[in-house]
Write a protein that holds these residues in place. Structure first.
Motif, PDB file in Angstrom:
ATOM      1  N   ARG B  72      11.265 -19.200-121.249  1.00 43.39           N
ATOM      2  CA  ARG B  72      10.094 -18.934-121.604  1.00 43.39           C
ATOM      3  C   ARG B  72       9.554 -18.594-123.204  1.00 43.39           C
ATOM      4  NH1 ARG B  72       9.119 -15.623-117.592  1.00 43.39           N
ATOM      5  NH2 ARG B  72      10.088 -17.319-115.510  1.00 43.39           N
ATOM      6  N   VAL B  76      12.541 -23.436-127.247  1.00 45.25           N
ATOM      7  CA  VAL B  76      13.036 -24.662-127.668  1.00 45.25           C
ATOM      8  C   VAL B  76      13.229 -25.280-126.423  1.00 45.25           C
ATOM      9  CG1 VAL B  76      15.780 -24.827-126.749  1.00 45.25           C
ATOM     10  CG2 VAL B  76      15.383 -22.538-128.134  1.00 45.25           C
ATOM     11  N   PHE B  97       2.758 -30.568-120.109  1.00 43.52           N
ATOM     12  CA  PHE B  97       2.854 -29.590-119.517  1.00 43.52           C
ATOM     13  C   PHE B  97       3.219 -28.067-121.068  1.00 43.52           C
ATOM     14  CE2 PHE B  97       5.619 -26.510-117.243  1.00 43.52           C
ATOM     15  CZ  PHE B  97       5.058 -26.246-116.203  1.00 43.52           C
ATOM     16  N   PRO B  98       4.153 -28.344-121.911  1.00 44.28           N
ATOM     17  CA  PRO B  98       4.225 -26.844-122.684  1.00 44.28           C
ATOM     18  C   PRO B  98       3.244 -26.585-123.214  1.00 44.28           C
ATOM     19  CG  PRO B  98       5.516 -29.672-122.910  1.00 44.28           C
ATOM     20  CD  PRO B  98       5.006 -29.668-122.158  1.00 44.28           C
ATOM     21  N   GLU B 100       0.034 -26.868-122.319  1.00 39.52           N
ATOM     22  CA  GLU B 100      -0.826 -25.681-121.514  1.00 39.52           C
ATOM     23  C   GLU B 100      -0.253 -24.479-121.153  1.00 39.52           C
ATOM     24  OE1 GLU B 100      -1.949 -28.072-117.368  1.00 39.52           O
ATOM     25  OE2 GLU B 100      -2.179 -30.389-118.588  1.00 39.52           O
ATOM     26  N   MET B 101       0.853 -24.335-121.000  1.00 43.29           N
ATOM     27  CA  MET B 101       1.341 -23.047-120.613  1.00 43.29           C
ATOM     28  C   MET B 101       1.117 -22.071-122.021  1.00 43.29           C
ATOM     29  SD  MET B 101       2.261 -23.257-117.563  1.00 43.29           S
ATOM     30  CE  MET B 101       1.659 -24.551-117.398  1.00 43.29           C
ATOM     31  N   ARG B 102       1.123 -23.221-122.694  1.00 46.06           N
ATOM     32  CA  ARG B 102       0.849 -22.347-124.000  1.00 46.06           C
ATOM     33  C   ARG B 102      -0.646 -22.152-124.514  1.00 46.06           C
ATOM     34  NH1 ARG B 102       5.509 -24.253-124.369  1.00 46.06           N
ATOM     35  NH2 ARG B 102       7.193 -23.122-125.847  1.00 46.06           N
ATOM     36  N   ARG B 103      -1.212 -22.302-123.550  1.00 44.08           N
ATOM     37  CA  ARG B 103      -2.799 -21.936-123.280  1.00 44.08           C
ATOM     38  C   ARG B 103      -3.418 -22.812-125.121  1.00 44.08           C
ATOM     39  NH1 ARG B 103      -4.179 -20.076-118.909  1.00 44.08           N
ATOM     40  NH2 ARG B 103      -3.168 -18.417-118.127  1.00 44.08           N
ATOM     41  N   ARG B 145       7.958 -34.817-124.155  1.00 45.30           N
ATOM     42  CA  ARG B 145       7.954 -33.043-123.848  1.00 45.30           C
ATOM     43  C   ARG B 145       8.849 -32.554-124.253  1.00 45.30           C
ATOM     44  NH1 ARG B 145       9.180 -32.488-117.226  1.00 45.30           N
ATOM     45  NH2 ARG B 145      11.034 -32.008-118.349  1.00 45.30           N
ATOM     46  N   ALA B 146       9.489 -32.513-124.945  1.00 42.03           N
ATOM     47  CA  ALA B 146      10.873 -31.434-125.321  1.00 42.03           C
ATOM     48  C   ALA B 146       9.981 -31.380-126.811  1.00 42.03           C
ATOM     49  CB  ALA B 146      11.825 -31.493-125.534  1.00 42.03           C
ATOM     50  N   PHE B 149       5.938 -29.353-128.800  1.00 44.49           N
ATOM     51  CA  PHE B 149       4.899 -28.445-129.181  1.00 44.49           C
ATOM     52  C   PHE B 149       5.593 -27.556-130.142  1.00 44.49           C
ATOM     53  CE2 PHE B 149       8.702 -25.815-127.000  1.00 44.49           C
ATOM     54  CZ  PHE B 149       9.015 -27.212-126.261  1.00 44.49           C
TER      55      PHE B 149
END
Lengths: 279, 348
Positions: B72, B76, B97-98, B100-103, B145-146, B149
């Motif tokens: 995480r 990558v 998603f990625p 959001e996870m990184r705020r 998605r990959a 970010f």
């Protein structure tokens, strides 16, 4: 020619299924319908009126719903981690876990309930243990009250919650968890955003099962409640056995059946979204 | 960003999945790991992504040693073999998603999701669920998605395996264009040698947990470093002979004038380098043979020929409307090749 063969085959299969069908229709469906018919005998709704107007029956039904909700809630909280662990366990852990879950099914509910009476009584194993450890001075009342009923019911019904959730978790592709992690999700956020929502069909199936089973539970609350905790099923039994008031018992059964079917309908509508289950 | 993999060893019980792998990717490079299933290429990818910890060796991204860094925190981007799209989230939510996870702030997420979906031409489908998309569209969502970010590295694990041939060819080029445009260092895994040739800056051929050869596609194709590479990449005739002085004696063809240390030697001759009949005249090495089988392939035909006093070889002859049909089964043909079309496969 071939269609005649198929016809003959179908007739044979029907013939083989016949004993079970006759048994179900004759000994289950017919009596149930007869009983329900009794509640509206003579075309009057007086028994339903009695059930609705007499505070006792309404409050017992409310109590039953409340106890069923609490049992469902406790089962859910206890079962989800178990199901999660099972879905990720190795071969040995899985075998042990499933064995432990299935073991109680080899013993009758009656025997298990009496066993709880031995464990939870005033001088039972539990109280003695707590006293020996110095955690309590006077015995705790665990039997013949709501706590006893809850403990016994949760014990009996827990597997019915674990299995649907376990099955739902098994259907979640493990690559999804890995993908979430690789995309930057901390473990708990990967769980709340991905695993948990995808296991919801299992959660709702388990909740419906446990709730409906608790609502109609008889033996365990009757024995562990000691007459202080009354469930709707006990009232129905009382009407039949003590007052021989079959039509009123039938009316109460009809109400219970309607509530049960209503819950199933709700779950089917909101909880059973199938797209969540398919990968 | 640069990727450097050094001395990676990974064992599962008694089997060694990776036996000391070294690999360096330059910034923006597209490198393909090509190998048969079970060669360890997916394990290597998992080590680079952080899903498997190596028993020995280091993984570096740029200047940073990420061997101990959790997936995480590696930044990558990875496209899984089955895409691993979240089935209960829409296309836009999957791509968000990625971020959001990184705020990241909401407006930024919205903007970047829109851009990423435009990049893969899926803007119109942002509200759909993955199961409402075709395989190719799902693949593009996974790609968006990959990369959304801004990862330091892009990993692609056989992403075209489940798609039909035509769609696969289109997507190969699309992925390559996208990768060039974003300048993303990319590690691509495949067992499909054609795919590797089409897409890569360099190819690393993997065999039994080791890299046999790393080089540009043309280089690896023309001068394979091992017999395995020669056999795995493209069609090949591997001619066994005996090297003496300045030639290798091959049964049926006679001495082939190539430099080779004395002893048993293996020569690689690609089927397209083998000429038939009139075209064989005047070439360095000639033989006669009998056609065993003729396979019509549209643009060309493939002939299996039993060389008189020698091995069975494969020849590929181009077909044009004006050329006479290729020799049929049972026909006797003259065949030959030029010494400069032959590659001596190093002994391994």
């Amino acid at each position: 020619m071939s269609s005649r063969v198929a016809d003959a085959r179908e007739r044979l299969l029907l013939l083989l299924a016949l004993p079970a069908l006759v048994l179900l229709l004759g000994l289950f469906a017919f009596p149930v319908l007869r009983l329900l018919a009794m509640s509206v005998e003579g075309g009057s709704l007086e028994y339903f009126e009695k059930a609705a107007l007499d505070g006792l029956y309404v409050s017992v039904l409310a109590d039953s719903l409340r106890i069923a909700s609490v049992v469902t809630g406790i089962c859910l909280v206890l079962a989800y981690p178990v199901a999660l662990w099972l879905s990720r366990a190795g071969r040995l852990g899985l075998a042990l876990g499933l064995f432990a879950l299935l073991l109680p099914f080899w013993t009758s509910v009656l025997v298990r309930t009496y066993a709880w009476m031995v464990l939870l009584g005033r001088n039972g194993v539990m109280n003695r243990m707590l006293r020996d450890w110095g955690l309590i001075d006077a015995p705790v009342m665990l039997l013949y009250n709501t706590s006893g009923v809850l403990i016994g019911m949760v014990h009996v019904l827990l597997p019915y919650m674990v299995f649907p959730i376990y099955a739902a978790l098994l259907r979640v592709d493990p690559d999804l968890g890995r993908a979430a992690e690789g995309l930057g999700a901390p473990a708990w956020r990967a769980f709340t955003r991905i695993t948990l929502p995808l296991s919801l069909p299992g959660v709702s199936a388990g909740c419906a099962l446990v709730f409906v089973l608790s609502l109609g539970f008889f033996i365990t609350p009757a024995l562990l409640g000691g007459g202080r905790v009354i469930m709707i099923s006990m009232l129905i039994e009382q009407q039949v056995r003590e007052f021989l008031d079959w039509p009123f018992a039938a009316a109460l059964s009809a109400v219970l059946l309607a509530v049960t079917l209503g819950i199933y309908a709700l779950v089917g509508r909101f909880g059973g979204k199938s797209h969540l289950a398919t990968p | 960003m640069r990727l450097s993999v050094q001395g990676i060893v990974k064992r599962f019980g008694a089997t060694t999945a990776l036996g000391g792998v070294d690999l360096d990717l330059a910034e923006g490079e597209f490198l393909t790991i090509l190998g048969p299933s079970g060669s360890g290429k997916t394990t290597l990818l998992k080590v680079v992504a952080g899903f498997e910890a190596p028993d020995a060796g280091r993984v570096r991204l740029g200047e940073e040693d990420v061997t101990e860094v959790s997936p995480r925190q590696r930044d990558v981007g990875m496209v899984f073999q089955n895409y691993a799209l979240f089935p209960h989230l829409t296309v836009a939510q999957n791509v968000a998603f990625p971020l959001e996870m990184r705020r990241r702030p909401k407006p930024e997420i919205a903007k970047r999701v829109t851009e990423a979906l435009a990049l893969v031409e899926l803007g119109a489908l942002s509200g759909r669920l993955p199961r409402q998309l075709s395989g190719g569209q799902q693949q593009r969502v996974a790609l968006a998605r990959a990369v959304v970010f801004g990862p330091r590295l892009l990993l692609l694990d056989e992403p075209f395996g489940a798609l039909d041939r035509k769609l696969r060819e289109g997507l190969q080029l699309e992925v390559r264009r996208l990768q060039r445009r974003l300048g993303l260092t990319t590690l691509f895994i495949t067992h499909d040698q054609e795919e590797a040739l089409v897409m890569s800056d360099r190819i690393a051929v993997m065999n039994h947990g080791r890299l046999d050869q790393v080089g540009a596609p043309a280089e690896v194709y023309a001068r394979p470093a091992t017999r395995f590479v020669a056999d795995f990449l493209g069609e090949s005739n591997l001619l066994e002979g005996e090297a003496r002085g300045d030639a290798v004696a091959v049964p049926g063809f006679g001495p082939v004038p190539v430099a080779c240390p004395p002893g048993p030697a293996t020569l690689l001759l690609r089927p397209e380098a083998l000429r038939l009949d009139a075209k064989a005249a005047g070439l360095d090495c000639r033989a006669t043979g009998r056609v065993v089988e003729t396979i019509f392939l549209g643009l060309s035909a493939k002939l299996r020929i039993r060389v008189e006093g020698g091995p069975e070889v494969l020849a590929r002859v181009p077909l044009r409307p004006s050329t006479p049909p290729p020799a049929g089964e049972g026909a006797t043909v003259a065949l030959g090749f030029a010494a400069e079309d032959v590659h001596v496969v190093p002994r391994g």
